[in-house]
Design an enzyme around this catalytic site. Structure first.
Site, PDB file in Angstrom:
ATOM      1  N   SER A  17       8.202 -16.391   0.040  1.00  0.00           N
ATOM      2  CA  SER A  17       8.145 -14.958   0.537  1.00  0.00           C
ATOM      3  C   SER A  17      10.275 -15.428   1.591  1.00  0.00           C
ATOM      4  CB  SER A  17       7.153 -14.606   1.978  1.00  0.00           C
ATOM      5  OG  SER A  17       7.854 -13.932   3.187  1.00  0.00           O
ATOM      6  N   HIS A  73       8.584 -13.436  -2.834  1.00  0.00           N
ATOM      7  CA  HIS A  73       8.083 -12.100  -2.076  1.00  0.00           C
ATOM      8  C   HIS A  73       8.772 -11.271  -1.345  1.00  0.00           C
ATOM      9  CE1 HIS A  73       4.555 -10.336  -0.355  1.00  0.00           C
ATOM     10  NE2 HIS A  73       5.192 -10.687   0.887  1.00  0.00           N
ATOM     11  N   ASP A 125       9.551  -8.887   2.012  1.00  0.00           N
ATOM     12  CA  ASP A 125       8.753  -8.425   2.817  1.00  0.00           C
ATOM     13  C   ASP A 125       9.837  -6.717   3.003  1.00  0.00           C
ATOM     14  OD1 ASP A 125       6.022  -9.973   3.401  1.00  0.00           O
ATOM     15  OD2 ASP A 125       7.674 -11.274   4.140  1.00  0.00           O
ATOM     16  N   MET A 135      10.132  -3.665   6.130  1.00  0.00           N
ATOM     17  CA  MET A 135       9.826  -3.326   7.216  1.00  0.00           C
ATOM     18  C   MET A 135      10.464  -2.471   8.427  1.00  0.00           C
ATOM     19  SD  MET A 135       8.490  -7.435   9.165  1.00  0.00           S
ATOM     20  CE  MET A 135       7.591  -8.381   8.119  1.00  0.00           C
ATOM     21  N   GLY A 175       0.315 -17.529   6.645  1.00  0.00           N
ATOM     22  CA  GLY A 175       0.166 -18.235   7.130  1.00  0.00           C
ATOM     23  C   GLY A 175      -0.579 -19.834   5.432  1.00  0.00           C
ATOM     24  N   GLY A 208       5.669 -18.352   3.387  1.00  0.00           N
ATOM     25  CA  GLY A 208       6.811 -18.375   3.486  1.00  0.00           C
ATOM     26  C   GLY A 208       7.444 -19.011   4.428  1.00  0.00           C
TER      27      GLY A 208
HETATM   28  C1  DX5 Z   1       3.901 -10.998   7.316  1.00  0.00           C
HETATM   29  C2  DX5 Z   1       4.595 -11.391   6.100  1.00  0.00           C
HETATM   30  C3  DX5 Z   1       4.523 -12.244   5.002  1.00  0.00           C
HETATM   31  C4  DX5 Z   1       5.168 -13.135   5.494  1.00  0.00           C
HETATM   32  C5  DX5 Z   1       4.451 -14.649   5.644  1.00  0.00           C
HETATM   33  O1  DX5 Z   1       4.087  -9.444   7.641  1.00  0.00           O
HETATM   34  O2  DX5 Z   1       3.913 -10.355   5.112  1.00  0.00           O
HETATM   35  O3  DX5 Z   1       4.999 -11.854   3.505  1.00  0.00           O
HETATM   36  O4  DX5 Z   1       6.421 -14.086   5.168  1.00  0.00           O
HETATM   37  O5  DX5 Z   1       5.001 -15.586   6.190  1.00  0.00           O
HETATM   38  P1  DX5 Z   1       3.983 -17.013   6.265  1.00  0.00           P
HETATM   39  O6  DX5 Z   1       3.720 -17.867   5.155  1.00  0.00           O
HETATM   40  O7  DX5 Z   1       5.279 -18.040   7.425  1.00  0.00           O
HETATM   41  O8  DX5 Z   1       3.264 -16.925   7.830  1.00  0.00           O
HETATM   42 ZN    ZN Z   2       4.499 -10.050   2.605  1.00  0.00          ZN
END
Ligand code: DX5
Ligand code: ZN
Length: 221
Positions: free
Chosen positions: A10, A34, A36, A38, A176, A196
């Site tokens: 991500s 990936h 994201d 938002m 996570g 991520g």
């Molecule tokens: C959170 C996102 C994830 C995020 C994960 O809402 O959907 O894709 O980037 O980040 P990490 O891997 O740091 O939890």
């Molecule tokens: Zn995500």
């Protein structure tokens, strides 16, 4: 049959001022990127508008997995398939026309994903399983990177894997995922792993992707 493991970094916590370079650091060893999305309505955070996202999608050297955390998802989801995402995930909590939106994504040639937040149960969506190419089980509350992996989601991952049975549906976890948690998620039945901060905070992001993949594969059946 051994499941194929897919790692999808991500870019949420990557250096967005140098995104092409950040993506190029992991593209050779990753299955998809990936992305994201938002809108500051469905989740309390904003990332990219459609125009900005389109530029990223169209310049990405590998396939893009769009994770739409937006309120008007039925309106916008097909457009993400149209501009070239290979996978488009909508949230169950945001859609009002679940089957028609999933079918529209598929019809445009992308994989249709259905994501659920930690408090949402998978059992409510079994009746639309034939319209789904990927389930996304959130292992944090959507909205931010760098949160703590919710171990208690593993029973949901196990139940989803059981429901999937022999169908060629991918099972993704997001939030996570790291060297400390990926084996647990893989053992529970996940086969697509979003990571991520674990990847982009690592000194060598490509090496981290490979280590995550090896760990996930070492416990997958
Ligand atoms: C959170 C996102 C994830 C995020 C994960 O809402 O959907 O894709 O980037 O980040 P990490 O891997 O740091 O939890
Ligand atoms: Zn995500």
């Amino acid at each position: 049959m051994r499941r194929e493991i897919r790692i999808t970094p991500s870019i949420l916590n990557a250096d967005l001022s140098d995104l092409d370079n950040e993506i190029s650091r992991v593209a050779g060893v990753s299955d998809l990127i990936h992305l994201d999305i938002m809108d500051n309505i469905f989740v309390p955070n904003f990332t990219f508008d459609f125009e900005q996202a389109t530029k990223i999608i169209q310049s990405c050297p590998i396939e893009v997995d769009a994770h739409l955390m937006v309120a008007d998802v039925d309106m916008i989801a097909p457009a993400y398939a149209e501009v070239g995402c290979s996978s488009v995930t909508i949230h169950a909590e945001a859609t009002k026309n679940i089957s028609s939106t999933l079918r529209a994504i598929r019809k445009l040639g992308a994989r249709a994903g259905l994501g659920i937040k930690p408090a949402t149960s998978i059992e409510d969506y079994i009746d639309v399983i034939d319209d789904i190419d990927m389930f996304l089980i959130m292992t944090v509350e959507p909205g931010f990177g760098g949160q703590k992996f919710m171990h208690e989601m593993m029973s949901k991952v196990r139940r989803t894997r059981a429901v999937i049975g022999d169908r060629p549906i991918w099972l993704q976890v997001d939030g996570g995922v790291s060297l400390e948690t990926i084996a647990e998620a893989s053992e529970a039945g996940a086969d697509v792993f979003v990571a991520g901060s674990a990847v982009f905070n690592a000194p060598d992001p490509a090496a981290m992707v490979s280590s995550l993949r090896n760990l996930a594969a070492s416990v997958s059946d």
